[in-house]
Design a protein around this motif. Sequence first.
Motif, short mmCIF file in Angstrom:
data_model
loop_
_atom_site.label_atom_id
_atom_site.label_comp_id
_atom_site.label_asym_id
_atom_site.label_seq_id
_atom_site.Cartn_x
_atom_site.Cartn_y
_atom_site.Cartn_z
N GLY A 286 0.79 -1.21 0.00
CA GLY A 286 0.00 0.00 0.00
C GLY A 286 0.83 1.27 0.00
O GLY A 286 0.25 2.37 -0.01
N SER A 287 2.15 1.16 0.03
CA SER A 287 2.98 2.36 -0.04
C SER A 287 2.98 2.90 -1.47
O SER A 287 2.76 2.17 -2.43
N VAL A 288 3.22 4.21 -1.60
CA VAL A 288 3.18 4.85 -2.91
C VAL A 288 4.26 4.28 -3.83
O VAL A 288 4.01 4.04 -5.01
N TYR A 289 5.44 4.07 -3.27
CA TYR A 289 6.57 3.64 -4.09
C TYR A 289 6.79 2.14 -3.94
O TYR A 289 6.82 1.60 -2.83
N PHE A 290 6.96 1.48 -5.06
CA PHE A 290 7.01 0.01 -5.12
C PHE A 290 8.45 -0.46 -4.88
O PHE A 290 9.13 -0.94 -5.77
N THR A 291 8.91 -0.27 -3.65
CA THR A 291 10.29 -0.65 -3.30
C THR A 291 10.27 -1.50 -2.03
O THR A 291 9.32 -1.43 -1.24
N PRO A 292 11.33 -2.28 -1.78
CA PRO A 292 11.41 -3.09 -0.56
C PRO A 292 12.19 -2.39 0.55
O PRO A 292 12.76 -3.04 1.43
N ASP A 293 12.21 -1.04 0.55
CA ASP A 293 13.16 -0.29 1.39
C ASP A 293 13.00 -0.49 2.89
O ASP A 293 13.95 -0.28 3.65
N SER A 294 11.81 -0.86 3.36
CA SER A 294 11.63 -1.05 4.81
C SER A 294 12.06 -2.43 5.27
O SER A 294 12.04 -2.71 6.47
N GLY A 295 12.44 -3.30 4.34
CA GLY A 295 12.82 -4.65 4.73
C GLY A 295 11.67 -5.47 5.28
O GLY A 295 11.88 -6.47 5.96
N GLY A 296 10.44 -5.03 5.00
CA GLY A 296 9.27 -5.74 5.50
C GLY A 296 8.69 -5.16 6.78
O GLY A 296 7.74 -5.72 7.34
N GLU A 297 9.21 -4.04 7.26
CA GLU A 297 8.67 -3.44 8.49
C GLU A 297 7.32 -2.79 8.26
O GLU A 297 6.47 -2.74 9.16
N CYS A 298 7.12 -2.23 7.07
CA CYS A 298 5.83 -1.64 6.68
C CYS A 298 5.29 -0.61 7.67
O CYS A 298 4.08 -0.51 7.88
N GLY A 299 6.19 0.13 8.33
CA GLY A 299 5.81 1.21 9.21
C GLY A 299 5.44 0.81 10.62
O GLY A 299 5.25 1.68 11.48
N VAL A 300 5.31 -0.48 10.89
CA VAL A 300 4.82 -0.92 12.20
C VAL A 300 5.80 -0.60 13.34
O VAL A 300 5.40 0.01 14.35
N PRO A 301 7.07 -0.99 13.26
CA PRO A 301 8.00 -0.62 14.34
C PRO A 301 8.11 0.89 14.52
O PRO A 301 8.09 1.40 15.65
N TYR A 302 8.22 1.63 13.42
CA TYR A 302 8.35 3.08 13.51
C TYR A 302 7.19 3.69 14.28
O TYR A 302 7.38 4.48 15.22
N GLU A 303 5.96 3.36 13.91
CA GLU A 303 4.80 3.97 14.56
C GLU A 303 4.65 3.51 16.01
O GLU A 303 4.05 4.22 16.82
N THR A 304 5.20 2.34 16.34
CA THR A 304 5.13 1.86 17.72
C THR A 304 6.16 2.55 18.60
O THR A 304 5.87 2.96 19.73
N TYR A 305 7.38 2.71 18.08
CA TYR A 305 8.45 3.36 18.85
C TYR A 305 8.28 4.88 18.91
O TYR A 305 8.73 5.52 19.87
N PHE A 306 7.67 5.47 17.88
CA PHE A 306 7.55 6.93 17.82
C PHE A 306 6.10 7.34 17.58
O PHE A 306 5.71 7.72 16.48
N PRO A 307 5.27 7.26 18.64
CA PRO A 307 3.87 7.66 18.50
C PRO A 307 3.75 9.18 18.40
O PRO A 307 3.97 9.90 19.37
N MET A 308 3.41 9.66 17.24
CA MET A 308 3.20 11.08 16.99
C MET A 308 1.71 11.41 17.09
O MET A 308 0.88 10.50 17.09
#
Length: 390
Positions: A286-308
């Motif tokens: 569902g990301s705009v850019y069709f790349t594997p750059d997150s290594g499969g994290e898909c935003g989950v660790p980021y949003e959990t560690y850094f709740p904005m």
Amino acid sequence: MHVFILNLQAMYMSNDPNYLSCKKQECKKYDKGKCVARTCSGTLTFHVINIRTDIEFVLFGGGFVTPCVLNRSGPISFANPKKPLYGHISSVNSTGSSMRLTWVSGDKEPQQVQYKDGKTQLSEVTTFSQDNMCTSDLPSPAKDFGWHDPGFIHSAVMTELKPSSTFWYRYGSDLAGWSEQIQFRTPPAGGSDELKFVAYGDMGKAPRDPSVEHYIQPGSLSVINAIADEVNSNNIDSVFHIGDISYATGFLVEWDFFLHQISHVASRVSYMTAIGNHERDYISSGSVYFTPDSGGECGVPYETYFPMPTLAKDKPWYSIDQGSIHFTVISTEHNWSPNSEQYHWIKKDMASVDRSRTPWLIFTWHRPMYSSLNAFLGVDDKFVKEVEPL
């Protein structure tokens, strides 16, 4: 080569010249009083942090291509895997009177933040699992071979503070232990005169030893040490880290190393973030850019560690006022086309800014709208065409 298994760290014995020159010799076999077999020893020192799980050290030859295990240690445990660690604070609104503290622990039970002469707040506890990670036809680091249990992420909001003021806090519990007392400063309230802040993206992390890892940003140590000097001198009120946060890219234990690296800054001033391609992008996610750059994290660790102060999960855009500035923080990795939810939010948010109260409006996102570089490191012309007119 000596390897620290769980962090995918490796260090070459060539880092110890005494080993290569065989200065530290020991005779292992004598024949008629004459030494016929000698060994040479060397020393390696690793920077190890509390990652809550047992670790092992392995000595192997043959390099990464044809590794041959020569010896390995037994499992080594941390004295307190439940210890609360890596606390970092962020603003929850524009008043400067409430701050969110987020930390990591091996303890799933709620803990406390104690602050402001006896006030306490109980933590909300969350985590994420291997099943929350993305994969595809090709194995991903996050789900298939780079997984590490994140423990439990605690978060609590400190209220009834004053903007532009200094307070002390500590976090933890009698069962899991307590952090040291930490001094922090709240940012100025929205609409006040001045804000001093630092902004950057793509910082990442680097080992504090001569280790070889899969993804290293050596300059990150210089950056965070320079910012720490500014914090220690009371020269900045807040930090904005705009995308590509840790570069863990699916090797989950590296989030712990990143949190450790920034803790002497992020525990003392508001540390605000935006999502980048190395946090969110993955194939068919569902990301705009069709790349594997997150290594499969898909935003989950980021949003959990850094709740904005965002709208909802996987909608990582928000705005906040600090001092004389209104910050509009968007995600370049989520749909920003004119018919998208994010586009309508951007338009509404910027239209609502009171320029007499916050005369500065800073619109910030991870990918560049302007760049002197060409090819894939340049700008997305479609992004410029659709978002710039706003």
